[in-house]
Design a protein around this motif. Structure first.
Motif, PDB file in Angstrom:
ATOM      1  N   MET A  60       0.840  -1.196   0.000  1.00  0.00           N
ATOM      2  CA  MET A  60       0.000   0.000   0.000  1.00  0.00           C
ATOM      3  C   MET A  60       0.879   1.251   0.000  1.00  0.00           C
ATOM      4  SD  MET A  60      -3.142   0.856   2.567  1.00  0.00           S
ATOM      5  CE  MET A  60      -2.975  -0.759   3.271  1.00  0.00           C
ATOM      6  N   ALA A  61       0.580   2.193  -0.880  1.00  0.00           N
ATOM      7  CA  ALA A  61       1.347   3.445  -0.902  1.00  0.00           C
ATOM      8  C   ALA A  61       1.109   4.205   0.395  1.00  0.00           C
ATOM      9  CB  ALA A  61       0.898   4.301  -2.087  1.00  0.00           C
ATOM     10  N   LYS A  62       2.205   4.673   0.972  1.00  0.00           N
ATOM     11  CA  LYS A  62       2.057   5.328   2.270  1.00  0.00           C
ATOM     12  C   LYS A  62       1.674   6.792   2.063  1.00  0.00           C
ATOM     13  CE  LYS A  62       2.717   1.871   4.874  1.00  0.00           C
ATOM     14  NZ  LYS A  62       1.537   1.274   5.506  1.00  0.00           N
ATOM     15  N   LEU A  63       0.592   7.175   2.720  1.00  0.00           N
ATOM     16  CA  LEU A  63       0.063   8.523   2.565  1.00  0.00           C
ATOM     17  C   LEU A  63       0.762   9.468   3.531  1.00  0.00           C
ATOM     18  CD1 LEU A  63      -2.233  10.103   1.153  1.00  0.00           C
ATOM     19  CD2 LEU A  63      -3.637   9.588   3.152  1.00  0.00           C
ATOM     20  N   LEU A  64       0.881   8.976   4.763  1.00  0.00           N
ATOM     21  CA  LEU A  64       1.398   9.822   5.831  1.00  0.00           C
ATOM     22  C   LEU A  64       2.498   9.041   6.532  1.00  0.00           C
ATOM     23  CD1 LEU A  64       0.788  12.501   7.317  1.00  0.00           C
ATOM     24  CD2 LEU A  64      -0.784  11.238   8.759  1.00  0.00           C
ATOM     25  N   VAL A  65       3.692   9.606   6.553  1.00  0.00           N
ATOM     26  CA  VAL A  65       4.820   8.896   7.147  1.00  0.00           C
ATOM     27  C   VAL A  65       5.519   9.800   8.152  1.00  0.00           C
ATOM     28  CG1 VAL A  65       6.991   7.705   6.701  1.00  0.00           C
ATOM     29  CG2 VAL A  65       5.164   7.633   5.001  1.00  0.00           C
ATOM     30  N   ALA A  66       5.691   9.269   9.351  1.00  0.00           N
ATOM     31  CA  ALA A  66       6.445  10.030  10.350  1.00  0.00           C
ATOM     32  C   ALA A  66       7.651   9.212  10.736  1.00  0.00           C
ATOM     33  CB  ALA A  66       5.587  10.306  11.574  1.00  0.00           C
ATOM     34  N   ASP A  67       8.760   9.902  10.926  1.00  0.00           N
ATOM     35  CA  ASP A  67       9.983   9.173  11.192  1.00  0.00           C
ATOM     36  C   ASP A  67      10.788   9.839  12.309  1.00  0.00           C
ATOM     37  OD1 ASP A  67      11.657   7.109  10.786  1.00  0.00           O
ATOM     38  OD2 ASP A  67      12.836   8.132   9.214  1.00  0.00           O
ATOM     39  N   GLY A  68      11.027   9.074  13.351  1.00  0.00           N
ATOM     40  CA  GLY A  68      11.914   9.538  14.419  1.00  0.00           C
ATOM     41  C   GLY A  68      11.469  10.811  15.102  1.00  0.00           C
ATOM     42  N   LEU A  69      10.144  10.899  15.382  1.00  0.00           N
ATOM     43  CA  LEU A  69       9.649  12.140  15.985  1.00  0.00           C
ATOM     44  C   LEU A  69      10.073  12.250  17.446  1.00  0.00           C
ATOM     45  CD1 LEU A  69       6.020  12.326  14.584  1.00  0.00           C
ATOM     46  CD2 LEU A  69       8.106  13.399  13.731  1.00  0.00           C
ATOM     47  N   ARG A  70      10.580  13.422  17.777  1.00  0.00           N
ATOM     48  CA  ARG A  70      10.899  13.717  19.175  1.00  0.00           C
ATOM     49  C   ARG A  70      10.203  15.010  19.550  1.00  0.00           C
ATOM     50  NH1 ARG A  70      14.989  10.519  20.811  1.00  0.00           N
ATOM     51  NH2 ARG A  70      15.944   9.482  19.030  1.00  0.00           N
ATOM     52  N   LYS A  71       9.672  14.993  20.747  1.00  0.00           N
ATOM     53  CA  LYS A  71       9.038  16.226  21.226  1.00  0.00           C
ATOM     54  C   LYS A  71       9.079  16.202  22.749  1.00  0.00           C
ATOM     55  CE  LYS A  71       6.473  19.950  21.018  1.00  0.00           C
ATOM     56  NZ  LYS A  71       6.822  21.139  20.222  1.00  0.00           N
ATOM     57  N   ALA A  72       9.569  17.275  23.309  1.00  0.00           N
ATOM     58  CA  ALA A  72       9.600  17.363  24.770  1.00  0.00           C
ATOM     59  C   ALA A  72       8.908  18.636  25.205  1.00  0.00           C
ATOM     60  CB  ALA A  72      11.042  17.348  25.273  1.00  0.00           C
ATOM     61  N   SER A 102       7.926   6.576  15.224  1.00  0.00           N
ATOM     62  CA  SER A 102       7.770   6.475  13.775  1.00  0.00           C
ATOM     63  C   SER A 102       6.480   5.747  13.481  1.00  0.00           C
ATOM     64  CB  SER A 102       8.929   5.693  13.158  1.00  0.00           C
ATOM     65  OG  SER A 102      10.154   6.303  13.486  1.00  0.00           O
ATOM     66  N   ILE A 103       5.806   6.173  12.445  1.00  0.00           N
ATOM     67  CA  ILE A 103       4.554   5.528  12.087  1.00  0.00           C
ATOM     68  C   ILE A 103       4.266   5.853  10.637  1.00  0.00           C
ATOM     69  CG2 ILE A 103       3.178   7.527  12.803  1.00  0.00           C
ATOM     70  CD1 ILE A 103       0.999   5.594  13.663  1.00  0.00           C
ATOM     71  N   SER A 104       3.551   4.954   9.975  1.00  0.00           N
ATOM     72  CA  SER A 104       3.108   5.328   8.643  1.00  0.00           C
ATOM     73  C   SER A 104       1.669   4.894   8.460  1.00  0.00           C
ATOM     74  CB  SER A 104       4.009   4.689   7.584  1.00  0.00           C
ATOM     75  OG  SER A 104       3.966   3.296   7.730  1.00  0.00           O
ATOM     76  N   VAL A 105       0.966   5.642   7.674  1.00  0.00           N
ATOM     77  CA  VAL A 105      -0.445   5.383   7.452  1.00  0.00           C
ATOM     78  C   VAL A 105      -0.679   5.347   5.952  1.00  0.00           C
ATOM     79  CG1 VAL A 105      -2.784   6.220   7.838  1.00  0.00           C
ATOM     80  CG2 VAL A 105      -1.022   6.631   9.556  1.00  0.00           C
ATOM     81  N   GLY A 106      -1.301   4.275   5.501  1.00  0.00           N
ATOM     82  CA  GLY A 106      -1.579   4.168   4.076  1.00  0.00           C
ATOM     83  C   GLY A 106      -2.853   4.893   3.717  1.00  0.00           C
ATOM     84  N   ALA A 107      -3.007   5.145   2.426  1.00  0.00           N
ATOM     85  CA  ALA A 107      -4.229   5.811   1.976  1.00  0.00           C
ATOM     86  C   ALA A 107      -5.424   4.944   2.334  1.00  0.00           C
ATOM     87  CB  ALA A 107      -4.170   6.039   0.474  1.00  0.00           C
ATOM     88  N   GLY A 108      -6.431   5.529   2.906  1.00  0.00           N
ATOM     89  CA  GLY A 108      -7.641   4.801   3.237  1.00  0.00           C
ATOM     90  C   GLY A 108      -7.496   3.844   4.400  1.00  0.00           C
ATOM     91  N   GLU A 109      -6.340   3.825   5.022  1.00  0.00           N
ATOM     92  CA  GLU A 109      -6.119   2.880   6.111  1.00  0.00           C
ATOM     93  C   GLU A 109      -6.624   3.461   7.431  1.00  0.00           C
ATOM     94  OE1 GLU A 109      -2.406   0.186   7.771  1.00  0.00           O
ATOM     95  OE2 GLU A 109      -2.040   2.219   7.061  1.00  0.00           O
TER      96      GLU A 109
END
Ligand code: ATP
Ligand code: MG
Lengths: 227, 754, 176
Positions: free
Chosen positions: A1-13, A24-31
């Motif tokens: 599935m083509a990945k619509l939304l991809v996050a990689d190595g997010l850091r937030k404090a 890290s997370i990825s979300v496919g189209a329509g998923e």
């Protein structure tokens, strides 16, 4: 599935508190992806980063290959308006507007004429089985009806991703189920992906896939822990 | 129990207490101002010589050791600020000391006020110092000898004063404070109402800060079993606690504000911190009225809502606002004022309270009508862009809150307009046209003592002076009829042209002017061949030449028509033997050089300390009236600022209550501009309606007040425009100030709230 | 409930006598129902036969049984497989899951992964049931809901256990 939304190595404090620590997370189209995890683990923060509401301290978020993390505030705002929809736990409807006007709001903000916007809003109220509250103000409708109106509003502008943060958190199980059923059904029909933050398994079970956020990292439950 | 409710409860209580505290402080200041002005006046009276005008006559007893020679220079000024200046010379060792002065200055010494000392030390000092003739500063004047801490004042020691020419003073302290006329009394009553009513309104508004959240908390109380009476008691308790807190805050603000007061000088008035002490009775009244008002307002507000265990429903939203009772207030006000129409001037009874009540009721009408008007207008509005829609819907839902926000402004503006109309109407009673022609000259210098020949020469050399015309003056008596006087003026043709209508003039000419009527009094008009006696001791005889021409007189630039006299050009006679001549000089200065007048004053003082120098103005206002008007200007400005501050607090509170919603809207991708405009519209619409209403009520009040003093009703649109513009400016500033917080509130943090 | 794998797990930390094994088992898992001796020896001999344990040493002495058992390579692999394999989600699973968690902790295996795996399995089933429910009639819906609620209860337990894993590990280890 083509990945619509991809996050990689997010850091937030936030000050000393790390909320995300290499998520890290990825979300496919329509998923439909459920994000679960204990309270305070960083679920909402993750959602805010994915949606471009918050800028992460480090890491990248890509939507259709475009880097959210490098866009200006204005661009991200336009993206959220055009491509994303949002459902929160409560208090998202403008109390002075009728439910119909609330649903029409995203369209109006996209400069759709009022009549047209309200026609399309009415359709969505029908799909979410809340036609009867169209003329009422949010203060006069039940929590479940209000959430369904919110779902209608999230979907009305035909978004590609719906971000839902505990959309049933304030509802009893029957109403919660109804909202979830309508939300996922409608999302599937319009091929919108859903990022669903919840800590309830029954809510999560409306998804295609679950991930768990623990200590600011995303774990895929089906085996290898990642991030 | 009362303030229970966690951090939010405290924030709310504090916010309300601060806003109300500002109001309380304003009330306290208002109660203190009359006393402060009184003590200022007392100090001014105390430094007046006790026996003013006591110039010794020949044959009086010789001056005693307890005599001080003193001349007050009444026209002394620096830039726009009046200066209290006096020349002194002690005749004997027991000469009285003016208040605040511990030692009399010797010739060549000067005692200065602290403000003057600072001025002399500053870079502007050079503009003033020459007036002191290089005297050494030998001490400062204490607060008891000054009208206020910012006053410029000095006592200059000089040996030029003489027993024959100057006032002999043996004691200080003089009271001749003028009584207020009925019209001034009316003005003061109306001013008080106009200034204090917005503050009362402001307190009423502040009591309701955070009302929505309070109601929610009360709902939670009902959930755990409180009945409606109990919630009401809790609400009253909260209001009371907040009010008490606000009294404390008000007292603190007052004490703080009082410390700041000495730093400011407005229109020559500066006050000591200690001058501002409220009269105990009025302070007590404030202390009782504020909590009572707070509780009353809360109870009225609670009538509009039903607090149920699971939430709060507003009754107001469903019922339509009724008009009739809102009209009762203004009509009652008119009814109270109607019987007084036309007889204020001659009235002997004290009707101040009736006037105050009438004005208050009338102005409160604006407050009562405003929500109704907002409702009426806004109910019909449909459609429009998103920000407009958001704003309008908000107003439709809850016009009362918005109305409350602008109540204070509306009352202030209505009051100011009414008052200004009254002012314009009675202005004629207090202002006199000076007849000055500022196009011909802007400064007049007049020597009053000694010889004035030097004056024009010196002034001509002052940088910034562009033209000078001068006339020297003396008197002469008719040789054969010594009881007849004539005024004799000596000037070149240019100088004479300021006082006479001259068709042609050459050096050597002599003119005579006669008054239009036949009222000559002791003066006589010289005729050719008359012999007159001139000089200090009238020993110089001079025959009026045959080529004397009669010409009409005209007003000089100062508006003074010399009327009658003999006008001589220097070529006609050797004037050097005329003895001392009084000098009159009219000057034109470079408008781009506002300090030219200071240099003129310096140059004039160098010739003689007692030279009058004054700037010409077309009108002269009676002093009392000027003071009252000053009070009004200060007050209106302060009131508007206070109302603006409370409005800002209210607006921020409103934004804070909606921060989650704002954050969600931003998360949805709403343009910040959209939110911003919705807030702007949400204030602009009530403000515009409020101001419209205020103009209506202001004009009504003004018309009614003018009827009281039987002056024809005339609307001064400039005043209306100015009041409205001022209010609009304050509202604009408030709105602008609320935008940065709005910006901050629309960050995603808000998503976490509650 | 697999006593065999439990024994293997217990033996993995150190070789034990049959008697010790029973006591360790009873202490941790058999509080209400102690394991009969017969079953202990039957199980051990089955494990011995399939080569998952071996006799470590035989001590001379009085009693009927002086054999000490130890786990074999094959036995370790078996425990591995067992622990990483999700149980079929069904009601009243906790005791098995609990045993697994304790054993994982005892043998220094990642207990959190075990819980995750199980959570994923539960969620997978729940997803399936939710789908079925969506399409089904009321009866079907009610049946699905029943299962869903039970599974949810399990999941809550899994979540809770995951949250208290450190605490549990300390307790387990202090018992040796
Ligand atoms: N704006 C903020 N300021 C300070 N700390 C924050 C902020 N937002 C999140 N945090 C902290 O970051 C961590 C993660 O928060 P987050 O809201 O993402 O958790 P969550 O998983 O959504 O929790 P919940 O299920 O309770 O909503 C928490 O420790 C929280 O206290
Ligand atoms: Mg959250």
């Amino acid at each position: 599935m083509a990945k619509l939304l991809v996050a990689d190595g997010l850091r937030k404090a936030f000050g000393q508190t790390p909320a995300l620590d290499g998520a890290s997370i990825s979300v496919g189209a329509g998923e439909i992806v459920a994000v679960m995890g204990p309270s305070g683990s960083g679920k909402s923060t993750l959602l805010h980063c994915l949606a471009g509401i918050t800028q992460p301290d480090a890491g990248k978020v890509r939507y259709e290959g475009r880097k959210l993390t490098e866009m200006t505030d204005r661009e991200r705002s336009a993206l959220r308006r055009g491509k994303f929809g949002f459902v929160f736990q409560f208090g998202q409807l403008v109390p002075e507007l009728t439910c119909l006007e609330n649903v029409a709001l995203p369209l109006r903000m996209d400069r759709v004429r009022r009549r047209e916007a309200e026609r399309r809003a009415t359709e969505w109220l029908e799909r979410l089985e809340v036609t009867d509250v169209a003329g009422k103000r949010p203060g006069e409708v039940s929590g479940g009806q209000g959430q369904r109106v919110a779902v209608a509003r999230a979907l009305v502008a035909n978004p590609r991703v719906i971000f839902a943060d505990e959309p049933t958190g304030a509802l009893d199980s029957l109403n919660g189920e109804r909202v979830m059923r309508l939300l996922t059904q409608s999302a599937r029909e319009s091929h919108a992906a859903v990022v669903l933050v919840t800590h309830e398994a029954r809510v999560a079970s409306y998804s295609d896939r679950e991930v768990v956020v623990r200590d600011g990292r995303v774990r895929d439950l089906t085996g290898a822990s990642r991030g | 129990m009362a303030i229970a409710g966690g951090r939010d409860g405290w924030t709310r209580a504090l916010l309300a207490a601060v806003a109300m505290g500002i109001g309380v402080a304003a009330l306290l200041i208002a109660t203190a101002v009359p006393g402060a002005l009184d003590s200022r006046q007392d100090r001014i009276d105390a430094r007046r010589p006790a026996s003013s005008g006591d110039i010794r006559a020949p044959g009086d007893a010789p001056a005693a050791a307890n005599t001080l020679l003193m001349t007050e220079l009444f026209d002394a000024a620096f830039r726009d600020q009046a200066v209290y200046a006096a020349l002194v010379r002690a005749v004997g060792p027991d000469a009285p000391l003016p208040p605040g002065v511990t030692r009399l200055p010797q010739p060549g010494e000067v005692i200065v006020s602290p403000a003057l000392r600072d001025l002399l030390a500053s870079k502007d000092g050079d503009l003033f110092a020459p007036r002191l003739e290089g005297a050494r500063i030998a001490g400062t004047i204490g607060p008891a000898g000054l009208a206020g801490p910012g006053e410029l004042a000095y006592y200059l020691g000089t040996d030029k004063l003489t027993l024959d020419n100057d006032q002999a003073v043996t004691a200080f302290g003089d009271t001749n404070t003028a009584e207020f006329s009925p019209i001034l009394a009316l003005l003061i009553v109306v001013i008080s109402v106009v200034l204090l009513l917005p503050i009362a309104v402001l307190i009423g508004t502040a009591v309701r800060f955070g009302g929505e959240r309070r109601d929610r908390r009360l709902a939670a109380l009902r959930l755990v079993g409180a009945d409606e009476r109990m919630t009401r008691r809790v609400a009253a308790g909260e209001a009371l606690a907040t009010a008490l807190l606000s009294l404390a805050a008000g007292a603190v603000f007052f004490l703080l504000g009082r410390q700041v007061v000495p730093l400011f000088t407005l229109w020559d008035v500066s006050l000591n911190a200690g001058d501002l002490s409220p009269s105990p009775l009025l302070a007590l009244a404030v202390a009782l009225a504020v909590p009572a008002l707070a509780v009353a307002v809360t109870m009225v507000a609670m009538r509009g809502v039903v607090v149920e265990p699971l939430g709060v429903t507003r009754r107001a939203g469903t019922t339509r606002r009724r008009l009739w009772w809102r009209l009762i207030l203004p009509l009652a006000g008119l009814a109270a004022l109607y019987p007084l129409f036309g007889d204020i001037r001659s009235s002997t009874v004290d009707n101040r309270y009736q006037i105050a009540a009438g004005a208050i009721l009338l102005l409160f009408g604006a407050v009562a009508l405003l929500p109704w008007v907002i409702d009426l207008v806004v109910r019909r509005i449909r459609g429009g862009a998103v920000p407009w829609q958001l704003a309008v819907r908000r107003l439709q839902q809850d016009s009362a809150t918005s109305a409350r926000m602008v109540n204070g402004v509306a009352v202030a503006v209505a009051g100011t307009i009414g008052l200004q109309m009254l002012f314009a109407g009675v202005e004629g009673d207090f202002r006199t046209d000076t007849g000055a022609d500022t196009s011909r000259a802007d400064i007049i210098a007049q020597s009053t003592n000694g010889d004035g020949r030097e004056l024009p020469r010196r002034l001509r050399a002052v940088p910034g002076v562009t033209s000078v015309a001068s006339i020297l003056q003396t008197t002469a008596i008719k040789a054969d009829k010594p009881e007849l006087f004539t005024l004799v003026f000596v000037a070149d043709c240019a100088g004479l042209a300021e006082a006479l209508v001259l068709e042609r003039c050459a050096d050597g000419d002599v003119f005579v002017a006669k008054p239009s009527g036949n009222v000559l009094g002791p003066y006589y008009a010289a005729a050719p061949g008359d012999q007159i006696l001139l000089g200090a001791d009238k020993q110089l005889a001079w025959t009026v030449p045959a080529h004397l021409r009669e010409v009409p007189g005209r007003s000089d630039p100062g508006g003074f028509n010399r009327g009658t006299g003999l006008f001589i050009t220097p070529g006609a006679v050797d004037t050097s033997r005329f003895g001392p001549l009084e000098g009159w000089v009219s000057l034109r200065t470079d408008p781009a050089d506002p300090d030219a007048i200071e240099r003129v004053r310096n140059a004039a003082a160098a010739v003689d300390q007692r030279t009058f120098v004054y700037r010409l103005s077309r009108v002269d206002e009676a002093n009392r009236f000027v003071n009252v008007r000053r009070g009004l200007y200060i007050g209106a400005l302060v009131t508007l600022l206070l109302v603006g501050a409370s409005l800002l607090v209210g607006l921020l509170e409103h934004l804070r209550e909606r921060r989650r919603l704002l954050a969600i809207l931003v998360a949805m991708g709403t343009r910040r501009g959209t939110l911003l405009w919705s807030v702007v519209w949400q204030t602009v619409v009530p403000v515009v309606l409020g101001l419209a209403l205020a103009v209506g009520f202001g004009l009504t009040l003004g018309a009614v007040l003018l009827r009281l003093v039987t002056v024809p009703i005339a609307v001064n649109w400039a005043v209306v425009g100015l009041s409205v513009a001022l209010a609009a400016a304050v509202m604009t500033v408030v709105t602008l100030l609320s935008l940065p917080p709005l910006w901050r509130l629309t960050r995603p943090d808000g998503l976490r709230a509650e | 409930m697999s006593i065999g794998q439990t024994f293997l797990g217990l033996l993995e930390s150190s070789p034990r006598h049959g008697y010790d094994l029973k006591r360790a088992y009873d202490e941790r898992f058999g509080r209400t129902r102690p394991l009969p001796y017969g079953q202990v020896y039957a199980t051990l001999s089955r494990l011995l036969k399939s080569g998952l344990v071996e006799v470590d040493s035989v001590e001379p002495g009085e009693g009927p049984e002086r054999k000490r058992y130890a786990i074999t390579e094959a036995g370790v692999t078996d425990v591995d497989r067992w622990l990483s394999h999700a149980e079929k989600p069904e009601p009243y699973l906790q005791s098995v899951l609990y045993t697994k968690v304790v054993l994982a902790l005892l043998t220094d295996r990642p207990a959190a992964d075990l819980l995750d795996t199980q959570t994923a399995e539960h969620l997978r089933l729940m997803r399936e049931l939710t789908r079925r429910k969506d399409g089904g009639d009321l009866a079907e819906q009610l049946i699905c809901d029943h299962a869903l609620f039970h599974l949810e209860a399990d999941l809550r337990w899994l979540e809770l256990t995951a949250a208290r894993l450190d605490e549990l590990a300390r307790e387990v280890r202090s018992h040796g």
